[in-house]
Design a protein around this motif. Structure first.
Motif, PDB file in Angstrom:
ATOM      1  N   LEU A 137       0.863  -1.211   0.032  1.00  0.00           N
ATOM      2  CA  LEU A 137       0.030   0.146   0.133  1.00  0.00           C
ATOM      3  C   LEU A 137       0.951   1.273  -0.139  1.00  0.00           C
ATOM      4  CD1 LEU A 137      -2.937  -1.139   2.467  1.00  0.00           C
ATOM      5  CD2 LEU A 137      -2.910  -0.816   0.183  1.00  0.00           C
ATOM      6  N   LEU A 138       2.070   1.289   0.753  1.00  0.00           N
ATOM      7  CA  LEU A 138       2.604   2.516   0.719  1.00  0.00           C
ATOM      8  C   LEU A 138       3.697   2.565  -0.437  1.00  0.00           C
ATOM      9  CD1 LEU A 138       4.452   1.812   4.435  1.00  0.00           C
ATOM     10  CD2 LEU A 138       2.678   3.513   3.559  1.00  0.00           C
ATOM     11  N   LEU A 139       3.767   1.639  -1.221  1.00  0.00           N
ATOM     12  CA  LEU A 139       4.437   1.651  -2.311  1.00  0.00           C
ATOM     13  C   LEU A 139       3.616   1.927  -3.778  1.00  0.00           C
ATOM     14  CD1 LEU A 139       7.099  -1.312  -2.340  1.00  0.00           C
ATOM     15  CD2 LEU A 139       7.712   1.094  -1.945  1.00  0.00           C
ATOM     16  N   SER A 145       3.935   9.241  -3.687  1.00  0.00           N
ATOM     17  CA  SER A 145       5.333   9.525  -2.720  1.00  0.00           C
ATOM     18  C   SER A 145       6.349   8.332  -3.280  1.00  0.00           C
ATOM     19  CB  SER A 145       4.864   9.319  -1.343  1.00  0.00           C
ATOM     20  OG  SER A 145       6.144   9.136  -0.721  1.00  0.00           O
ATOM     21  N   ALA A 146       7.507   8.828  -3.507  1.00  0.00           N
ATOM     22  CA  ALA A 146       8.753   8.127  -3.811  1.00  0.00           C
ATOM     23  C   ALA A 146       9.621   7.863  -2.490  1.00  0.00           C
ATOM     24  CB  ALA A 146       9.398   8.620  -4.909  1.00  0.00           C
ATOM     25  N   ALA A 147       9.103   8.015  -1.457  1.00  0.00           N
ATOM     26  CA  ALA A 147      10.037   7.778  -0.334  1.00  0.00           C
ATOM     27  C   ALA A 147      10.417   6.427  -0.198  1.00  0.00           C
ATOM     28  CB  ALA A 147       9.317   8.503   0.792  1.00  0.00           C
ATOM     29  N   GLU A 148      11.715   6.166   0.312  1.00  0.00           N
ATOM     30  CA  GLU A 148      12.091   4.898   0.524  1.00  0.00           C
ATOM     31  C   GLU A 148      11.667   4.228   1.724  1.00  0.00           C
ATOM     32  OE1 GLU A 148      14.203   7.379   0.123  1.00  0.00           O
ATOM     33  OE2 GLU A 148      15.510   7.161  -1.414  1.00  0.00           O
ATOM     34  N   ILE A 149      11.541   2.917   1.992  1.00  0.00           N
ATOM     35  CA  ILE A 149      10.873   2.153   3.023  1.00  0.00           C
ATOM     36  C   ILE A 149      12.083   1.336   3.564  1.00  0.00           C
ATOM     37  CG2 ILE A 149       9.377   0.518   3.631  1.00  0.00           C
ATOM     38  CD1 ILE A 149       7.400   1.574   1.497  1.00  0.00           C
ATOM     39  N   VAL A 150      12.290   1.398   5.140  1.00  0.00           N
ATOM     40  CA  VAL A 150      12.960   0.732   5.733  1.00  0.00           C
ATOM     41  C   VAL A 150      12.285  -0.252   6.824  1.00  0.00           C
ATOM     42  CG1 VAL A 150      15.180   0.422   7.198  1.00  0.00           C
ATOM     43  CG2 VAL A 150      14.948   2.241   5.728  1.00  0.00           C
ATOM     44  N   LEU A 151      12.386  -1.532   6.431  1.00  0.00           N
ATOM     45  CA  LEU A 151      11.563  -2.684   7.245  1.00  0.00           C
ATOM     46  C   LEU A 151      12.684  -2.936   8.452  1.00  0.00           C
ATOM     47  CD1 LEU A 151       9.307  -4.381   8.079  1.00  0.00           C
ATOM     48  CD2 LEU A 151      10.023  -6.226   6.607  1.00  0.00           C
ATOM     49  N   CYS A 152      12.340  -2.728   9.687  1.00  0.00           N
ATOM     50  CA  CYS A 152      12.828  -3.196  10.800  1.00  0.00           C
ATOM     51  C   CYS A 152      12.376  -4.204  11.611  1.00  0.00           C
ATOM     52  CB  CYS A 152      13.423  -1.639  11.828  1.00  0.00           C
ATOM     53  SG  CYS A 152      14.376  -2.114  13.244  1.00  0.00           S
ATOM     54  N   VAL A 153      12.939  -5.287  12.074  1.00  0.00           N
ATOM     55  CA  VAL A 153      12.506  -6.405  12.697  1.00  0.00           C
ATOM     56  C   VAL A 153      13.379  -7.087  13.620  1.00  0.00           C
ATOM     57  CG1 VAL A 153      11.042  -6.922  10.351  1.00  0.00           C
ATOM     58  CG2 VAL A 153      13.231  -8.348  10.908  1.00  0.00           C
TER      59      VAL A 153
END
Length: 356
Positions: A137-139, A145-153
């Motif tokens: 959904l964010l992409l 929006s072309a903001a990068e996404i960082v997944l932290c787990v």
């Protein structure tokens, strides 16, 4: 056999050596080769414009043949030293570079690499397909929006979407050194979505301290925990579970669940978006409503006044929109700021009003 053992020993030492040791070994090989060939009287080979070219093509076994030793001593030096040692060094350098590239890629997949983004989105927590859907959904292109996404787990997994998002794995969501790899301090948005509410609570408090200027949202299954966080950090937007409310609404008004799902799903159809008004002159809701509908094929549905938590759904046409107010609308895609507020009004004192 002896040469084979020497090469294996050199390979073992080379793989474990640091960059400084490697450079020293290569420099030593080059110097010794030059010195031995000079003693052997190979003047053409050791000439400044020829030596490095000849050494590289010889050590790598390419061997163009345009330069070659002429003396017996020179041939012995090349056969006993330049080729066997140079070939070993060349192979080990290439191997070491391959290991470095492999380690770099591996660290990225494992989430052990430092990310370097600004104004990006950080998603903290892993819920399997739920998290993948959130990223999708964010992409979505309709978000604009072309903001990068960082997944932290914390989970022991690899990057579930390599090439599309960055990935960071930490021991704890409140561990400063590990969380710094996700670039929290420079993030524009932080989304906290964990299966356990107590982890979400502590993570939200940690993020509020480390990244006070970012917009933070946190999902809670227990609304009481969300209220507790809101009392300490009013700027964090707490998202409660609305399953019960949606169940009741759908039973009384059939299709409500599908309607709300579509409004939140940015991958198809009409969706709900928001935009902040940053102009100096007030704008009438009536003029904005008409502009959105006629010119933008969108519908203005709500307004949140600056500094207020409560949202005014279906605002009155006589109301005015002032600087800092947040507008919510339904559209096929996210609209840019200029198109939203480029309106004209016949009312005195209110004209075309663009954000300054």
């Amino acid at each position: 056999m002896l040469l084979y053992r020497v090469r294996r020993l050199l390979a073992s030492l080379f793989i474990q050596a640091n960059v400084t040791t490697i450079l020293v070994a290569v420099a030593g090989y080059v110097f010794i080769s030059f010195w031995l060939l000079k003693i052997a009287g190979e003047a053409d080979i050791v000439a400044g414009e020829n030596f490095f070219y000849w050494l590289v093509v010889t050590a790598s076994t390419v061997g163009y043949g345009d330069l070659s030793p002429e003396s017996s001593e020179g041939k012995i030096v090349v056969a006993a030293w330049v080729i066997p040692v140079g070939l070993s060094l060349f192979a080990m350098v290439v191997t070491r570079i391959g290991f470095a590239i492999s380690e770099f890629v591996h660290r990225g997949k494992k989430g052990l690499r430092m990310t370097k983004h600004i104004d990006h989105t950080v998603i903290i927590g892993w819920n399997g397909t739920r998290t993948l859907r959130l990223i999708e959904l964010l992409l979505s292109k309709t978000n604009g929006s072309a903001a990068e996404i960082v997944l932290c787990v914390e989970a022991d997994i690899e990057n579930p979407m390599p090439g599309k998002i960055d990935f960071v794995r930490v021991e704890s969501f409140s561990h400063g050194e590990g969380m710094q790899r996700a670039g929290l301090a420079d993030a524009a948005r932080i989304i906290i979505d964990n299966p356990l509410d107590d982890v979400t609570l502590t993570t939200a408090l940690f993020c509020d301290k480390l990244s006070p200027n970012s917009h933070k949202t946190a999902y809670f299954q227990d609304e009481n925990v969300g209220e507790l966080l809101r009392s300490h950090c009013p700027n964090i937007e707490c998202i409660p579970s609305v399953a019960v409310e949606m169940l009741a609404k759908s039973s009384l008004d059939p299709g409500s669940a599908r309607l709300h799902r579509q409004l939140l799903d940015s991958t198809y159809g009409m969706n709900q978006y928001s935009i902040e008004y940053r102009g100096e002159k007030p704008l009438p809701v009536e003029g904005l409503f008409d502009h959105f509908k006629r010119d933008l094929s969108a519908t203005l549905i709500a307004v949140r006044r600056k500094g207020m938590v409560k949202i005014d759904v279906n605002p009155g046409l006589a109301d005015l929109i002032t600087e800092g107010d947040m507008l919510y609308y339904i559209s096929a895609k996210r609209l840019d700021e200029k198109s939203c507020f480029d309106i004209k009004s016949n009312e005195e004192g209110v004209g075309t009003c663009l954000p300054s």
